[in-house]
Design a protein around this motif. Sequence first.
Motif, PDB file in Angstrom:
ATOM      1  N   PHE A 327      21.700  84.966  52.501  1.00 36.68           N
ATOM      2  CA  PHE A 327      22.635  84.710  51.405  1.00 36.68           C
ATOM      3  C   PHE A 327      23.356  85.966  50.941  1.00 36.68           C
ATOM      4  N   GLY A 328      22.754  87.132  51.164  1.00 32.07           N
ATOM      5  CA  GLY A 328      23.348  88.375  50.694  1.00 32.07           C
ATOM      6  C   GLY A 328      22.732  88.857  49.402  1.00 32.07           C
ATOM      7  N   ARG A 329      23.033  90.115  49.064  1.00 30.48           N
ATOM      8  CA  ARG A 329      22.432  90.738  47.879  1.00 30.48           C
ATOM      9  C   ARG A 329      23.080  90.247  46.580  1.00 30.48           C
ATOM     10  N   LYS A 330      24.415  90.218  46.549  1.00 30.98           N
ATOM     11  CA  LYS A 330      25.117  89.856  45.314  1.00 30.98           C
ATOM     12  C   LYS A 330      24.796  88.450  44.830  1.00 30.98           C
ATOM     13  N   PRO A 331      24.860  87.420  45.703  1.00 30.45           N
ATOM     14  CA  PRO A 331      24.545  86.074  45.215  1.00 30.45           C
ATOM     15  C   PRO A 331      23.149  85.964  44.615  1.00 30.45           C
ATOM     16  N   ILE A 383      19.268 100.148  46.588  1.00 36.01           N
ATOM     17  CA  ILE A 383      19.093 101.581  46.384  1.00 36.01           C
ATOM     18  C   ILE A 383      18.803 102.292  47.702  1.00 36.01           C
ATOM     19  N   SER A 384      18.125 101.590  48.608  1.00 41.17           N
ATOM     20  CA  SER A 384      17.777 102.209  49.890  1.00 41.17           C
ATOM     21  C   SER A 384      18.964 102.279  50.850  1.00 41.17           C
ATOM     22  N   GLU A 385      20.059 101.529  50.557  1.00 37.25           N
ATOM     23  CA  GLU A 385      21.123 101.433  51.553  1.00 37.25           C
ATOM     24  C   GLU A 385      22.525 101.815  51.074  1.00 37.25           C
ATOM     25  N   ILE A 386      22.788 101.881  49.768  1.00 35.97           N
ATOM     26  CA  ILE A 386      24.174 102.101  49.331  1.00 35.97           C
ATOM     27  C   ILE A 386      24.597 103.572  49.349  1.00 35.97           C
ATOM     28  N   PHE A 439      27.886  92.856  35.535  1.00 32.77           N
ATOM     29  CA  PHE A 439      27.911  94.139  36.238  1.00 32.77           C
ATOM     30  C   PHE A 439      27.901  93.947  37.756  1.00 32.77           C
ATOM     31  N   VAL A 440      27.003  93.091  38.235  1.00 33.48           N
ATOM     32  CA  VAL A 440      26.918  92.850  39.679  1.00 33.48           C
ATOM     33  C   VAL A 440      28.208  92.230  40.197  1.00 33.48           C
ATOM     34  N   TRP A 441      28.722  91.246  39.489  1.00 42.19           N
ATOM     35  CA  TRP A 441      29.938  90.543  39.899  1.00 42.19           C
ATOM     36  C   TRP A 441      31.130  91.499  40.017  1.00 42.19           C
ATOM     37  N   LYS A 442      31.241  92.430  39.067  1.00 42.82           N
ATOM     38  CA  LYS A 442      32.413  93.303  39.011  1.00 42.82           C
ATOM     39  C   LYS A 442      32.291  94.562  39.870  1.00 42.82           C
ATOM     40  N   PHE A 443      31.082  95.096  40.019  1.00 38.56           N
ATOM     41  CA  PHE A 443      30.982  96.455  40.563  1.00 38.56           C
ATOM     42  C   PHE A 443      30.098  96.624  41.801  1.00 38.56           C
ATOM     43  N   VAL A 444      29.142  95.755  42.030  1.00 40.44           N
ATOM     44  CA  VAL A 444      28.172  95.991  43.103  1.00 40.44           C
ATOM     45  C   VAL A 444      28.714  95.465  44.433  1.00 40.44           C
ATOM     46  N   PRO A 445      28.739  96.286  45.485  1.00 41.34           N
ATOM     47  CA  PRO A 445      29.241  95.844  46.794  1.00 41.34           C
ATOM     48  C   PRO A 445      28.212  95.002  47.531  1.00 41.34           C
ATOM     49  N   GLU A 446      28.683  94.134  48.412  1.00 39.04           N
ATOM     50  CA  GLU A 446      27.776  93.380  49.295  1.00 39.04           C
ATOM     51  C   GLU A 446      27.455  94.260  50.504  1.00 39.04           C
ATOM     52  N   THR A 447      26.187  94.307  50.875  1.00 35.01           N
ATOM     53  CA  THR A 447      25.753  95.208  51.952  1.00 35.01           C
ATOM     54  C   THR A 447      25.082  94.469  53.105  1.00 35.01           C
ATOM     55  N   GLY A 449      23.998  92.843  56.414  1.00 35.57           N
ATOM     56  CA  GLY A 449      24.365  92.853  57.824  1.00 35.57           C
ATOM     57  C   GLY A 449      25.077  94.084  58.330  1.00 35.57           C
ATOM     58  N   LYS A 450      25.256  95.101  57.497  1.00 37.43           N
ATOM     59  CA  LYS A 450      25.953  96.313  57.932  1.00 37.43           C
ATOM     60  C   LYS A 450      24.939  97.446  58.133  1.00 37.43           C
ATOM     61  N   SER A 451      25.194  98.287  59.138  1.00 35.78           N
ATOM     62  CA  SER A 451      24.340  99.461  59.320  1.00 35.78           C
ATOM     63  C   SER A 451      24.590 100.430  58.170  1.00 35.78           C
ATOM     64  N   LEU A 452      23.666 101.359  57.971  1.00 32.53           N
ATOM     65  CA  LEU A 452      23.828 102.325  56.891  1.00 32.53           C
ATOM     66  C   LEU A 452      25.098 103.153  57.073  1.00 32.53           C
ATOM     67  N   GLU A 453      25.441 103.448  58.319  1.00 32.50           N
ATOM     68  CA  GLU A 453      26.639 104.240  58.584  1.00 32.50           C
ATOM     69  C   GLU A 453      27.909 103.422  58.362  1.00 32.50           C
ATOM     70  N   GLU A 454      27.882 102.127  58.706  1.00 38.37           N
ATOM     71  CA  GLU A 454      29.030 101.245  58.414  1.00 38.37           C
ATOM     72  C   GLU A 454      29.246 101.133  56.916  1.00 38.37           C
ATOM     73  N   LEU A 455      28.143 100.981  56.170  1.00 40.38           N
ATOM     74  CA  LEU A 455      28.239 100.909  54.715  1.00 40.38           C
ATOM     75  C   LEU A 455      28.835 102.190  54.147  1.00 40.38           C
ATOM     76  N   GLU A 456      28.402 103.307  54.691  1.00 42.98           N
ATOM     77  CA  GLU A 456      28.899 104.592  54.204  1.00 42.98           C
ATOM     78  C   GLU A 456      30.410 104.694  54.362  1.00 42.98           C
TER      79      GLU A 456
END
Length: 471
Positions: A327-331, A383-386, A439-447, A449-456
């Motif tokens: 489902f993802g982190r944000k939902p 926190i471990s991935e953003i 806060f989550v709806w407005k500011f937190v990115p969905e992460t 399925g992406k590698s840490l480097e893709e997220l970066e």
Amino acid sequence: MKKNSYFYIVLITLVATLGGLLFGYDTAVISGAEASLQAYFTDNLGLSSLVHGITVSSALIGCIIGGFVSGFFASNFGRKYSLVLAAALFLISALGSAYPEFLFFAKGDPTTALLVTFNIYRIIGGIGVGLASAIAPMYIGEMAPAHIRGTLVSLNQFAIIFGMLVVYFVNWGIAKGQSLEWINDIGWRYMFLSEAIPAFLFLVLLFTVPETPRYLVSKNQDQKAMTILSKIYEKATAKSTMSDIKASFDKNQAKAKLFAFGKTIVVIGILLSVFQQFVGINVALYYAPRIFESMGAAKDASMFQTIIMGLVNVVFTLIAIFTVDKFGRKPLLIIGSVGMTIGMFGVAGMAFSNAIGIGTLIFIIVYTASFMMSWGPVVWVLISEIFPNKIRGQAVAIAVAAQWAANYFISSTYPAMMEFSGGLTYSFYGVMSLLSAIFVWKFVPETKGKSLEELESVLVKKNTDSNIKAS
């Protein structure tokens, strides 16, 4: 990912999650021993309830310290050996808290100096908790393939809750059938000593797991990193992953300043940590028996209701584990925030109307279940991935230290707030739950399925674009 590597990565994750289990074990062991500590130290020495409160919460001071210094250790000594240090601190704390008289004091003769020594051992354990709370999810996040990273990091939260549940039963088993005098003199020592078993196991097993490839690359140990990646991925994927990791590091500066990628992502990490505590979860966990007793439940019934709540926590943490990568982190965070808002405003409404009863228990369970399927595990995943590779150690340290500071603030202010107004207290946590959703709806990115480097690359680009617009 190799066909036979799933078992390998799960075993590595399970070893790392022993840090989470000890996190939960160490923070909850005090619940069974605190009354005996009051009898053994505070009452015998004629000290105030304030001193007892400081003793009960002294480990949190260590947690703040451990969280704050975790970035230094993770960046300079590695993720693995920082966890080894945490395991050693857990073991020292367990032995020292059980027998603080060691070398310097006579057993059975409580003194102020002995109480100070006991608190030092508890702070040492707290430093271990702070280190493990930051570095265990970081270690798992850096080892795990992208498509199962959320699930594996969420196992750390399950281990925390499971550790709390285990120690509740251990404390109960130690005290069962014993006289109050024995518990107040000897039993509380066994409660702290019991932590030495998982701590020693954690310490030994850590020497069987590897360092993370990303840390090894940051130290120019590319061949070791490639060897580990080759155990997890097929040859082509291992090479491309290695290439992405190397590209994320500037060989001339493997570690960057905290705000090298902008302030936004660091602030998001800190606020995720603060909201996780300001919604009031540790009030529900630390003060559950007192809350249930305030509803009119007898002492035994309140402990039973606490165990029910603990089992609910385990079940709903499992829901997060099985859904965070689907489902993802944000939902999950937004759904959890809505559930917590309903639960806390429900408790507040019952408190305002003086209709404390089974309805309050239901609302508390709705609240804790909503937290455990969302903010409990998912914040640790985020926190471990953003954070980008070059600042991950120090950024995670700041976020985790903020989390423990917020924990201490919320837990320590709860009794005074309740004296003023129970309804307003729970309403405050309800407002924080609602704000967390916004806060989550407005500011937190969905992460997902992406590698840490893709997220970066995505997060750095987004931050750069926002800076251009601002200017």
